[in-house]
Design a protein around this motif. Structure first.
Motif, PDB file in Angstrom:
ATOM      1  N   LEU A  27      23.628  37.186  69.414  1.00  0.00           N
ATOM      2  CA  LEU A  27      24.352  35.988  69.860  1.00  0.00           C
ATOM      3  C   LEU A  27      23.655  35.354  71.066  1.00  0.00           C
ATOM      4  CD1 LEU A  27      26.923  34.162  69.779  1.00  0.00           C
ATOM      5  CD2 LEU A  27      28.025  35.830  71.266  1.00  0.00           C
ATOM      6  N   MET A  31      21.741  31.435  71.472  1.00  0.00           N
ATOM      7  CA  MET A  31      22.164  30.427  72.449  1.00  0.00           C
ATOM      8  C   MET A  31      21.058  29.981  73.387  1.00  0.00           C
ATOM      9  SD  MET A  31      25.870  31.720  73.585  1.00  0.00           S
ATOM     10  CE  MET A  31      27.278  31.637  72.520  1.00  0.00           C
ATOM     11  N   ARG A 105      26.414  27.147  75.033  1.00  0.00           N
ATOM     12  CA  ARG A 105      25.954  26.632  73.730  1.00  0.00           C
ATOM     13  C   ARG A 105      25.233  25.319  73.922  1.00  0.00           C
ATOM     14  NH1 ARG A 105      31.067  28.235  69.887  1.00  0.00           N
ATOM     15  NH2 ARG A 105      31.122  30.369  70.589  1.00  0.00           N
TER      16      ARG A 105
ATOM     17  N   LYS B  50      17.308  30.164  66.061  1.00  0.00           N
ATOM     18  CA  LYS B  50      17.671  28.907  66.721  1.00  0.00           C
ATOM     19  C   LYS B  50      16.514  27.909  66.684  1.00  0.00           C
ATOM     20  CE  LYS B  50      19.858  27.019  70.763  1.00  0.00           C
ATOM     21  NZ  LYS B  50      19.246  26.429  71.910  1.00  0.00           N
ATOM     22  N   ARG B  61      26.965  31.510  65.432  1.00  0.00           N
ATOM     23  CA  ARG B  61      27.483  31.861  66.754  1.00  0.00           C
ATOM     24  C   ARG B  61      28.917  32.367  66.721  1.00  0.00           C
ATOM     25  NH1 ARG B  61      25.269  26.471  69.213  1.00  0.00           N
ATOM     26  NH2 ARG B  61      23.107  27.048  69.491  1.00  0.00           N
ATOM     27  N   ASP B  65      30.181  35.964  67.862  1.00  0.00           N
ATOM     28  CA  ASP B  65      31.055  36.073  69.033  1.00  0.00           C
ATOM     29  C   ASP B  65      32.280  36.927  68.694  1.00  0.00           C
ATOM     30  OD1 ASP B  65      31.517  35.563  71.682  1.00  0.00           O
ATOM     31  OD2 ASP B  65      32.618  33.698  71.339  1.00  0.00           O
TER      32      ASP B  65
END
Lengths: 107, 167
Positions: A27, A31, A105, B50, B61, B65
């Protein structure tokens, strides 16, 4: 606590640790860009202070406690390990919870 | 900054662990491989996704999360239950009582000192400095209390995990 539930809880905890580390690190990668990762390097004063506090001061606190408080070697080793783990995987989540610089983000 | 500290930790841990765990079977290469596989590769994989497809990264995401939040809840719950169920037994021994008190003193000292060191920086940076060993506050008293509450809750779980891992 009965042996079986305790063992089950340990198993759940151990599996959850791997799930947490892998998912939170992935994650984190989702980001940020390489540029985001390198951004703090440009703030040399903050970087020096972060290195000083995380890799010198905190281990020194641990060493002081070990010197002052009689404790067995296993406990002392555990304390030292905790003290040098400045960037443990849970740190990012703690930073997110407490409002630190968790990657926001971005498109 | 938090991620940078993680990467630096990956680099120094393999060097320091064999010295700290003298006599234990901890080869630097094994420590490095574990840290690279569990931490560095997932971060780099995320960055790669990404950079190749922002849309895919955005879609991934939310589930990541959720998995991350659920798994940390599972960690705290499982180890928390184990810890709370045996807290009497832990603190009744001198080793256990020492471990718990040292954990409290260490966390408070690390949190306080690192936060004080970062007091000239913006709030985010102070948080980063303190969030390795503890966490920080913001200048407004109301926000201070809220953050202190959040932090103490997070850290109390860390003490639980740590104390359990020492058993």
């Amino acid at each position: 606590m009965a042996a079986l539930p305790s063992e089950m809880l340990y198993d759940i905890g151990n599996i959850a640790i791997y799930a947490f580390v892998l998912s939170s690190m992935f994650l984190t990668g989702l980001m940020v860009t390489i540029g985001d990762l390198m951004a703090p390097v440009r703030n040399r004063r903050l970087l020096s202070l972060a290195l000083l506090s995380n890799f010198i001061i905190v281990p020194l606190i641990a060493l002081t406690l070990i010197a002052l408080i009689p404790m067995n070697p296993e406990l002392a080793a555990g304390l030292l390990l905790v003290s040098i783990a400045a960037g443990a995987p849970s740190t990012a989540k703690v930073a997110q919870i407490t409002g630190g610089t968790w990657p926001r983000r971005s498109p | 900054m938090t991620i940078l500290m993680t990467i630096i930790t990956i680099l120094i841990m393999p060097i320091l662990v064999p010295f700290i765990l003298e006599g234990a079977d901890a080869h630097p290469l094994d420590v490095l491989v574990n840290l690279v596989v569990l931490i560095l590769i997932p971060i780099l994989l995320g960055i790669l996704v990404k950079s190749r497809s922002g849309a895919l990264a955005a879609r991934l995401r939310r589930p990541m999360d959720w998995i991350s939040n659920l798994s940390i809840a599972a960690i705290f719950l499982s180890y928390g239950i184990i810890f709370l169920a045996s807290i009497g037994e832990i603190v009744s021994t001198s080793t256990g009582a020492t471990a718990v008190s040292v954990a409290v003193v260490f966390t408070l000292a690390a949190l306080g000192l690192t936060y004080l060191l970062g007091r000239r920086f913006e709030e985010d940076s102070r948080m980063d400095l303190a969030s390795g060993p503890g966490s920080g506050t913001s200048p407004q008293p109301s926000s201070w209390s809220l953050r202190a509450l959040r932090t103490s809750r997070t850290m109390s779980f860390s003490w639980c995990s740590w104390s359990v891992s020492l058993r």
